[in-house]
Design an enzyme around this catalytic site. Structure first.
Site, PDB file in Angstrom:
ATOM      1  N   ASP A  44      -8.415  -5.338  -5.056  1.00  0.00           N
ATOM      2  CA  ASP A  44      -8.323  -3.756  -5.402  1.00  0.00           C
ATOM      3  C   ASP A  44      -9.130  -3.345  -6.302  1.00  0.00           C
ATOM      4  OD1 ASP A  44      -6.348  -2.854  -3.622  1.00  0.00           O
ATOM      5  OD2 ASP A  44      -4.790  -4.390  -4.370  1.00  0.00           O
ATOM      6  N   SER A 104       0.597  -1.306   0.368  1.00  0.00           N
ATOM      7  CA  SER A 104      -0.003  -0.169  -0.250  1.00  0.00           C
ATOM      8  C   SER A 104       1.023   1.315   0.549  1.00  0.00           C
ATOM      9  CB  SER A 104      -0.408  -0.800   1.217  1.00  0.00           C
ATOM     10  OG  SER A 104      -2.024   1.056   0.964  1.00  0.00           O
ATOM     11  N   HIS A 142      -7.385  -5.782  -0.866  1.00  0.00           N
ATOM     12  CA  HIS A 142      -6.323  -4.960  -0.104  1.00  0.00           C
ATOM     13  C   HIS A 142      -5.455  -5.434   0.465  1.00  0.00           C
ATOM     14  CE1 HIS A 142      -3.959  -1.395  -0.511  1.00  0.00           C
ATOM     15  NE2 HIS A 142      -3.796  -1.019   0.754  1.00  0.00           N
TER      16      HIS A 142
END
Ligand SMILES: N[C@@H](CC(=O)c1ccccc1NC=O)C(=O)O
Length: 296
Positions: free
Chosen positions: A240, A157, A272
């Site tokens: 995602d 991330s 994610h």
């Protein structure tokens, strides 16, 4: 003429046509989870963090995921040791380095030394400072372990963004060139410009210039790979958000155009957060990618 949507990286970035609400959605990973409600995901992954191993217990609880793995020589009586963890920390508002240590055991069990890098997250640190702290941490590890067999950088991330910035670091300033063998960039963002227009910028206070200066997507086109054999793996979750998927795909394409040895993978059936959740398990898809890369 008909309004033909642009394809690939040419033409206007698609996020520029989005409403403020849609852009906010696209850059809120918690809104795209598949097994829980968004609030539940925030609680599970971002507030309390992912369960730690207990190896790093001094929880200052304000840092972000960024980890680095270094294979070390294995021999009789030579137990790989985990170097001192830095107390510096990044822009993630969420997970601290202690909470990011949950995946170390599966690597250390194979003789891989793992370093978890911390940094000053916003508002304590600016993005430029975070990038500098991570750069100095990588240089530090190389200086402490000059005979390492290779350093692999991995980030998730916001941590993948910082990790990607290491592709562009000017190591001459640090008096050392780290022995970088590979990068694992997981569900990252590489063009920070859209972030400026989301609530993520409330603590970060990025100007457009800050965003551009720290966008590997823009920078890889302007730099030559220091080592063309260094393998950059760009990996994104199937669930995602479309913007996160676009960012990964376009960064991979930019790396290829810039002459980097890059690959792209979309991991099946994970969102994610789930993408790193099973890194504690040896048979996890991502664990296997990492181990195979290091031991190939
Ligand atoms: N906390 C927010 C946003 C977030 O975590 C985030 C947003 C953009 C890029 C990275 C993010 N998080 C992970 O580093 C959410 O997911 O709802």
């Amino acid at each position: 003429a008909m309004d033909v949507p642009s394809v690939g990286t040419r033409g206007e970035a698609p996020w520029k046509k989005m409403s403020a609400e849609e852009l906010e959605n696209q850059y809120s990973p918690s809104k795209w989870v598949i097994q829980m409600r968004p609030e539940e995901a925030l609680e599970t992954y971002l507030q309390i963090g992912i369960e730690g191993t207990g190896m790093f217990t001094q929880s200052e609880s304000t840092q972000k995921l960024f980890k680095m793995v270094t294979p070390v020589a294995q021999g009789v009586g030579h137990r790989p040791h985990i170097p001192e963890v830095h107390s510096e920390a990044l822009h993630g508002q969420n997970v601290c380095k202690d909470e990011s240590a949950f995946m170390v055991e599966v690597l250390t069990a194979q003789g891989v030394a793992v370093v978890i890098v911390g940094y000053d997250i916003a508002p304590r640190g600016t993005l430029d400072q975070m990038v500098d702290q991570v750069t100095r941490s990588v240089a530090f590890v190389q200086r402490q372990h000059p005979r390492n067999e290779g350093i692999y950088l991995c980030g998730h991330s916001a941590g993948a963004h910082l990790t990607a910035m290491m592709l562009l670091a000017n190591w001459t300033k640090f008096g050392v060139t780290p022995n970088l063998k590979g990068f694992f960039l997981l569900s990252g963002i590489y063009d920070l410009e859209p972030i400026v227009f989301t609530s993520n910028n409330a603590l970060l206070h990025l100007t457009l210039e800050d965003a551009q200066r720290n966008s590997p997507q823009l920078l890889v086109a302007l730099t030559q790979p220091a080592d063309p054999t260094c393998h950059v793996q760009v990996i994104v979750g199937q669930h995602d958000s479309p913007e996160f998927q676009r960012q990964s795909r376009e960064f991979y394409q930019a790396l290829c155009r810039g002459g980097w040895k890059a690959s792209f993978e979309e991991l099946y059936n994970v969102d994610h957060f789930e993408i790193i959740e099973n890194l504690t398990q040896k048979d996890d898809v991502l664990t296997q990618i990492i181990l195979k890369t290091i031991f190939q």
